[in-house]
Design a protein around this motif. Structure first.
Motif, PDB file in Angstrom:
ATOM      1  N   ILE A 164       0.829  -1.207   0.000  1.00  0.00           N
ATOM      2  CA  ILE A 164       0.000   0.000   0.000  1.00  0.00           C
ATOM      3  C   ILE A 164       0.863   1.258   0.000  1.00  0.00           C
ATOM      4  CG2 ILE A 164      -1.627   1.341   1.427  1.00  0.00           C
ATOM      5  CD1 ILE A 164      -2.921  -0.978  -0.163  1.00  0.00           C
ATOM      6  N   GLU A 165       1.902   1.268   0.812  1.00  0.00           N
ATOM      7  CA  GLU A 165       2.756   2.452   0.912  1.00  0.00           C
ATOM      8  C   GLU A 165       3.568   2.712  -0.348  1.00  0.00           C
ATOM      9  OE1 GLU A 165       4.949   1.665   4.479  1.00  0.00           O
ATOM     10  OE2 GLU A 165       3.277   2.269   5.763  1.00  0.00           O
ATOM     11  N   ASP A 166       3.643   1.739  -1.247  1.00  0.00           N
ATOM     12  CA  ASP A 166       4.334   1.931  -2.522  1.00  0.00           C
ATOM     13  C   ASP A 166       3.423   2.513  -3.611  1.00  0.00           C
ATOM     14  OD1 ASP A 166       6.898   1.233  -1.829  1.00  0.00           O
ATOM     15  OD2 ASP A 166       6.727  -0.839  -2.509  1.00  0.00           O
ATOM     16  N   ILE A 167       2.159   2.729  -3.295  1.00  0.00           N
ATOM     17  CA  ILE A 167       1.249   3.353  -4.268  1.00  0.00           C
ATOM     18  C   ILE A 167       1.469   4.862  -4.179  1.00  0.00           C
ATOM     19  CG2 ILE A 167      -1.139   3.694  -4.986  1.00  0.00           C
ATOM     20  CD1 ILE A 167      -1.790   0.983  -3.649  1.00  0.00           C
ATOM     21  N   PRO A 168       2.064   5.460  -5.225  1.00  0.00           N
ATOM     22  CA  PRO A 168       2.530   6.846  -5.115  1.00  0.00           C
ATOM     23  C   PRO A 168       1.497   7.928  -5.448  1.00  0.00           C
ATOM     24  CG  PRO A 168       3.256   5.926  -7.189  1.00  0.00           C
ATOM     25  CD  PRO A 168       2.531   4.827  -6.455  1.00  0.00           C
ATOM     26  N   THR A 169       0.483   7.592  -6.256  1.00  0.00           N
ATOM     27  CA  THR A 169      -0.448   8.626  -6.717  1.00  0.00           C
ATOM     28  C   THR A 169      -1.884   8.114  -6.676  1.00  0.00           C
ATOM     29  OG1 THR A 169      -0.361   7.927  -9.038  1.00  0.00           O
ATOM     30  CG2 THR A 169       1.286   9.567  -8.318  1.00  0.00           C
ATOM     31  N   GLU A 170      -2.806   9.052  -6.675  1.00  0.00           N
ATOM     32  CA  GLU A 170      -4.214   8.682  -6.745  1.00  0.00           C
ATOM     33  C   GLU A 170      -4.523   7.961  -8.054  1.00  0.00           C
ATOM     34  OE1 GLU A 170      -6.323  12.351  -6.140  1.00  0.00           O
ATOM     35  OE2 GLU A 170      -6.035  12.275  -3.966  1.00  0.00           O
ATOM     36  N   GLN A 171      -3.870   8.370  -9.130  1.00  0.00           N
ATOM     37  CA  GLN A 171      -4.094   7.722 -10.432  1.00  0.00           C
ATOM     38  C   GLN A 171      -3.656   6.264 -10.404  1.00  0.00           C
ATOM     39  OE1 GLN A 171      -2.462  10.696 -10.011  1.00  0.00           O
ATOM     40  NE2 GLN A 171      -4.069  12.048 -10.787  1.00  0.00           N
ATOM     41  N   LYS A 172      -2.525   5.988  -9.760  1.00  0.00           N
ATOM     42  CA  LYS A 172      -2.052   4.613  -9.650  1.00  0.00           C
ATOM     43  C   LYS A 172      -2.997   3.803  -8.760  1.00  0.00           C
ATOM     44  CE  LYS A 172       1.313   2.817 -11.361  1.00  0.00           C
ATOM     45  NZ  LYS A 172       1.298   2.100 -12.662  1.00  0.00           N
ATOM     46  N   ALA A 173      -3.500   4.414  -7.702  1.00  0.00           N
ATOM     47  CA  ALA A 173      -4.484   3.743  -6.844  1.00  0.00           C
ATOM     48  C   ALA A 173      -5.725   3.393  -7.655  1.00  0.00           C
ATOM     49  CB  ALA A 173      -4.844   4.628  -5.650  1.00  0.00           C
ATOM     50  N   ASP A 174      -6.199   4.331  -8.478  1.00  0.00           N
ATOM     51  CA  ASP A 174      -7.362   4.069  -9.329  1.00  0.00           C
ATOM     52  C   ASP A 174      -7.101   2.918 -10.299  1.00  0.00           C
ATOM     53  OD1 ASP A 174      -8.948   6.045  -8.185  1.00  0.00           O
ATOM     54  OD2 ASP A 174      -8.380   7.567  -9.674  1.00  0.00           O
ATOM     55  N   GLU A 175      -5.886   2.852 -10.827  1.00  0.00           N
ATOM     56  CA  GLU A 175      -5.521   1.766 -11.733  1.00  0.00           C
ATOM     57  C   GLU A 175      -5.622   0.411 -11.023  1.00  0.00           C
ATOM     58  OE1 GLU A 175      -1.369   0.214 -13.613  1.00  0.00           O
ATOM     59  OE2 GLU A 175      -1.763   2.367 -13.807  1.00  0.00           O
ATOM     60  N   TYR A 176      -5.105   0.335  -9.804  1.00  0.00           N
ATOM     61  CA  TYR A 176      -5.166  -0.914  -9.047  1.00  0.00           C
ATOM     62  C   TYR A 176      -6.600  -1.254  -8.655  1.00  0.00           C
ATOM     63  CZ  TYR A 176      -0.088  -0.547  -8.739  1.00  0.00           C
ATOM     64  OH  TYR A 176       1.249  -0.448  -9.029  1.00  0.00           O
ATOM     65  N   ILE A 177      -7.372  -0.259  -8.281  1.00  0.00           N
ATOM     66  CA  ILE A 177      -8.776  -0.489  -7.930  1.00  0.00           C
ATOM     67  C   ILE A 177      -9.520  -1.074  -9.131  1.00  0.00           C
ATOM     68  CG2 ILE A 177     -10.963   0.675  -7.385  1.00  0.00           C
ATOM     69  CD1 ILE A 177      -9.175   2.626  -5.652  1.00  0.00           C
ATOM     70  N   LYS A 178      -9.253  -0.549 -10.316  1.00  0.00           N
ATOM     71  CA  LYS A 178      -9.875  -1.063 -11.539  1.00  0.00           C
ATOM     72  C   LYS A 178      -9.505  -2.532 -11.766  1.00  0.00           C
ATOM     73  CE  LYS A 178     -12.176  -0.590 -15.361  1.00  0.00           C
ATOM     74  NZ  LYS A 178     -13.621  -0.689 -15.304  1.00  0.00           N
ATOM     75  N   LYS A 179      -8.246  -2.892 -11.525  1.00  0.00           N
ATOM     76  CA  LYS A 179      -7.816  -4.289 -11.678  1.00  0.00           C
ATOM     77  C   LYS A 179      -8.557  -5.184 -10.694  1.00  0.00           C
ATOM     78  CE  LYS A 179      -4.667  -3.205 -14.733  1.00  0.00           C
ATOM     79  NZ  LYS A 179      -4.986  -3.244 -16.132  1.00  0.00           N
ATOM     80  N   VAL A 180      -8.682  -4.729  -9.450  1.00  0.00           N
ATOM     81  CA  VAL A 180      -9.408  -5.495  -8.437  1.00  0.00           C
ATOM     82  C   VAL A 180     -10.867  -5.670  -8.867  1.00  0.00           C
ATOM     83  CG1 VAL A 180     -10.251  -5.499  -6.059  1.00  0.00           C
ATOM     84  CG2 VAL A 180      -7.884  -4.821  -6.536  1.00  0.00           C
ATOM     85  N   GLU A 181     -11.498  -4.597  -9.327  1.00  0.00           N
ATOM     86  CA  GLU A 181     -12.894  -4.674  -9.772  1.00  0.00           C
ATOM     87  C   GLU A 181     -13.044  -5.630 -10.952  1.00  0.00           C
ATOM     88  OE1 GLU A 181     -13.807  -0.537 -10.414  1.00  0.00           O
ATOM     89  OE2 GLU A 181     -14.427  -0.266  -8.316  1.00  0.00           O
ATOM     90  N   ASN A 182     -12.073  -5.636 -11.862  1.00  0.00           N
ATOM     91  CA  ASN A 182     -12.124  -6.560 -12.998  1.00  0.00           C
ATOM     92  C   ASN A 182     -12.089  -8.019 -12.543  1.00  0.00           C
ATOM     93  OD1 ASN A 182     -12.325  -4.528 -14.917  1.00  0.00           O
ATOM     94  ND2 ASN A 182     -10.135  -4.476 -15.335  1.00  0.00           N
ATOM     95  N   VAL A 183     -11.335  -8.295 -11.499  1.00  0.00           N
ATOM     96  CA  VAL A 183     -11.315  -9.656 -10.944  1.00  0.00           C
ATOM     97  C   VAL A 183     -12.634  -9.939 -10.240  1.00  0.00           C
ATOM     98  CG1 VAL A 183     -10.224 -11.195  -9.270  1.00  0.00           C
ATOM     99  CG2 VAL A 183      -8.795  -9.754 -10.746  1.00  0.00           C
ATOM    100  N   LEU A 184     -13.088  -9.024  -9.421  1.00  0.00           N
ATOM    101  CA  LEU A 184     -14.346  -9.227  -8.691  1.00  0.00           C
ATOM    102  C   LEU A 184     -15.530  -9.415  -9.633  1.00  0.00           C
ATOM    103  CD1 LEU A 184     -13.913  -6.605  -5.819  1.00  0.00           C
ATOM    104  CD2 LEU A 184     -13.911  -9.106  -5.579  1.00  0.00           C
TER     105      LEU A 184
END
Length: 114
Positions: A30-50
């Motif tokens: 979590i602490e390696d996520i540097p920007t809100e945009q990168k967080a959004d990218e990871y959230i999208k990946k999680v949603e794609n799996v879900l």
């Protein structure tokens, strides 16, 4: 969020997150996520799996790798030689943790005024 967490500032005044022992390694990811945009990218990946678009998805950062599956996300710490090098949490909780961190990213590098 099902798991307790707290934010603190380390000796360099950098905002960090503390998680319970059973998921503590997720803090390194979590602490390696540097920007809100990168967080959004990871959230999208999680949603794609879900949502079943992906069966699973793997993200590797500096010292960690997370394997996101529909029910559980498994984090492996890549550079530790201790026995305890994996944690897992429910994928929905993982998504929520990223959202919580996203809300703190702008505060991360600001100096504490106290």
């Amino acid at each position: 969020m099902k798991y307790a967490y707290e934010f603190y500032r380390d000796h360099l005044d950098m905002l960090r997150i503390k998680l319970p022992g059973e998921i503590e390694l997720f803090a390194d990811f979590i602490e390696d996520i540097p920007t809100e945009q990168k967080a959004d990218e990871y959230i999208k990946k999680v949603e794609n799996v879900l949502n079943g678009l992906y069966q699973d998805f793997d993200i590797q950062l500096n010292a960690t790798s997370v394997l996101i599956k529909k029910d559980m996300t498994v984090l492996e710490h890549l550079f530790t030689y201790e026995e305890h090098y994996e944690n897992e949490m429910e994928t929905e909780q993982f998504k929520e943790l990223i959202l919580i961190w996203k809300g703190k990213i702008l505060d991360r590098f600001q100096r504490n005024k106290n």
